[in-house]
Design an enzyme around this catalytic site. Structure first.
Site, PDB file in Angstrom:
ATOM      1  N   SER A  41       0.844  -1.201   0.000  1.00  0.00           N
ATOM      2  CA  SER A  41       0.000   0.000   0.000  1.00  0.00           C
ATOM      3  C   SER A  41       0.872   1.241   0.000  1.00  0.00           C
ATOM      4  CB  SER A  41      -0.926   0.007   1.223  1.00  0.00           C
ATOM      5  OG  SER A  41      -0.166  -0.014   2.433  1.00  0.00           O
ATOM      6  N   ASP A  91       7.231  -9.814   7.964  1.00  0.00           N
ATOM      7  CA  ASP A  91       7.238  -8.924   9.125  1.00  0.00           C
ATOM      8  C   ASP A  91       8.672  -8.396   9.231  1.00  0.00           C
ATOM      9  OD1 ASP A  91       7.390  -7.699  11.588  1.00  0.00           O
ATOM     10  OD2 ASP A  91       6.653  -9.415  12.740  1.00  0.00           O
ATOM     11  N   TYR A 208       8.696   8.775  16.101  1.00  0.00           N
ATOM     12  CA  TYR A 208       8.752   8.793  14.643  1.00  0.00           C
ATOM     13  C   TYR A 208       9.925   9.657  14.174  1.00  0.00           C
ATOM     14  CZ  TYR A 208       7.238   9.023   9.786  1.00  0.00           C
ATOM     15  OH  TYR A 208       7.180   8.912   8.414  1.00  0.00           O
ATOM     16  N   LYS A 212      13.191   8.296  11.980  1.00  0.00           N
ATOM     17  CA  LYS A 212      13.539   8.789  10.657  1.00  0.00           C
ATOM     18  C   LYS A 212      14.876   9.539  10.664  1.00  0.00           C
ATOM     19  CE  LYS A 212      10.208   6.999   8.345  1.00  0.00           C
ATOM     20  NZ  LYS A 212      10.481   5.964   7.312  1.00  0.00           N
ATOM     21  N   ILE A 241       2.640  13.346   3.060  1.00  0.00           N
ATOM     22  CA  ILE A 241       2.010  12.898   1.819  1.00  0.00           C
ATOM     23  C   ILE A 241       0.623  12.375   2.140  1.00  0.00           C
ATOM     24  CG2 ILE A 241       2.264  11.427  -0.216  1.00  0.00           C
ATOM     25  CD1 ILE A 241       4.558  13.415   0.088  1.00  0.00           C
ATOM     26  N   THR A 243      -1.500  10.026   2.525  1.00  0.00           N
ATOM     27  CA  THR A 243      -1.682   8.582   2.650  1.00  0.00           C
ATOM     28  C   THR A 243      -2.222   8.269   4.039  1.00  0.00           C
ATOM     29  OG1 THR A 243       0.547   8.184   3.526  1.00  0.00           O
ATOM     30  CG2 THR A 243       0.295   8.160   1.124  1.00  0.00           C
TER      31      THR A 243
END
Length: 368
Positions: A41, A91, A208, A212, A241, A243
């Protein structure tokens, strides 16, 4: 240790800064075998569809069996090629699961090797690092670090396996920025997926952001030796983005400010995958804007009909950071050389004696 006037950048072999006005051809991915983690996805599905449509064999690794299998079936039907796409349950936080993905990719590959690995899998789980919960509890509960597990450990597993399988790709050669992309069908290529969170702090999302930042740090270290190990390493750094990974609250806060498009992320990654001349480069993907550079070198937003303007969603990040490191590098090396000279042979002999003591008697091995 000696100082070098040319600095560290003389030893870093990277391709020239990107010029997005120079065209590339999607057809350059034809006949390559590409592994995409998190390919069921979002960005991953976009990568898979575009590269398979242009003749690549794409192996999709994802935890979502329903979406991954359906995507692979649809692509095989659309392209009319049985080997256009293949799904493998994976996974990324499980080492053996990733090993199985790569083994299956080699089996499915028409030429028995892997040309490109895209470490795309990533999540943004509930970020509770600074929210310990019930302060009246007898003791705090362990936090959920799934974001770090997927975005850091998973990416490190993928990278490690890429460095194992890419050099074994039959018919491939060590990367070379002077290669002719339409002539080089076999490749050794790793693409990492960072984020705007790799470059800037994201409020209320420390896990997060940390994950990153780690991916960016990995990229910046790996690319410095890519020419030695023969593997092309590049990174894509998307802004917010549109999504499912962007939570509703974030979309609310971003309302009116513009978000990036999946197709622009796919465009950036396709350039990096297709063009075998690109080594050690990073592309930031943001909302598409029309800009013009002024006399000072700054970019300004302008109307689409402005003479000399350019419409773009892609920007290069860290194009020349090794050059910028030079000043710091020279100062530090100069200081370290001064320390070495001041200590002289006595200092050298002392350090050697300590080393022998560590090896023979096992003392002095404490770590902070």
């Amino acid at each position: 240790m000696t100082s070098n006037s040319t600095g560290l950048s003389a030893y870093i072999k990277q391709s020239p800064p990107l010029d997005f006005s120079i065209p590339y051809d999607d057809a350059w991915v034809k006949d390559r075998t590409i592994v995409v983690t998190g390919g069921a996805s979002g960005f991953g599905a976009g990568f898979v569809r575009r590269w398979a449509a242009n003749g690549a064999t794409v192996i999709i690794g994802d935890v979502n069996v329903e979406k991954g299998d359906a995507l692979a079936r649809a692509i095989r039907k659309e392209t009319g090629r049985d080997r256009a796409a293949h799904f493998v349950h994976c996974d990324v936080t499980n080492w053996q699961s990733q090993v199985n993905l790569f083994k299956e990719a080699v089996k499915w590959s028409p030429h028995g090797g892997i040309d490109t690995v895209v470490a795309n899998a990533g999540i943004q789980a509930n970020d509770r690092l600074q929210q310990p919960g019930d302060l009246g509890a007898a003791e705090p509960q362990p936090p959920n670090f799934a974001t770090m597990d997927v975005n850091v450990t998973g990416v490190l597993y993928t990278t490690h396996l890429a460095y194992y399988w890419l050099p074994k790709n039959p018919g491939s050669k060590p990367c070379n920025m002077n290669s002719v992309p339409d002539k080089q069908t076999r490749d050794r290529n790793l693409v990492l997926l960072g984020s705007i969170a790799s470059l800037a702090p994201i409020a209320a999302a420390p896990l997060y952001g940390a994950s990153k930042h780690a991916v960016l740090g990995l990229f910046r270290s790996l690319r410095s030796t890519s020419h030695m190990e023969g593997i092309r390493v590049n990174i894509v750094l998307p802004y917010f983005i549109d999504t499912a990974i962007v939570p509703p609250m974030a979309k609310l806060l971003l309302a009116g400010g513009g978000m990036g498009k999946v197709e622009d992320v796919v465009e950036a990654a396709t350039r990096l995958v297709a063009d075998t001349r690109i080594l050690g480069r990073g592309i930031v993907v943001g909302p598409k804007v029309t800009i013009k550079q002024d006399e000072s070198g700054e970019f300004k937003l302008v109307n689409k009909d402005t003479e000399g303007s350019t419409e773009t969603a892609l920007w290069e990040a860290y194009a020349d950071d090794w050059e910028e490191v030079d000043a710091f590098d020279r100062r530090v090396v100069k200081l370290l050389n001064a320390v070495e000279q001041a200590r002289g042979w006595v200092g050298w002999a002392t350090d050697i004696a300590k080393l022998v003591g560590y090896q023979v008697f096992g003392y002095g091995g404490e770590r902070s």
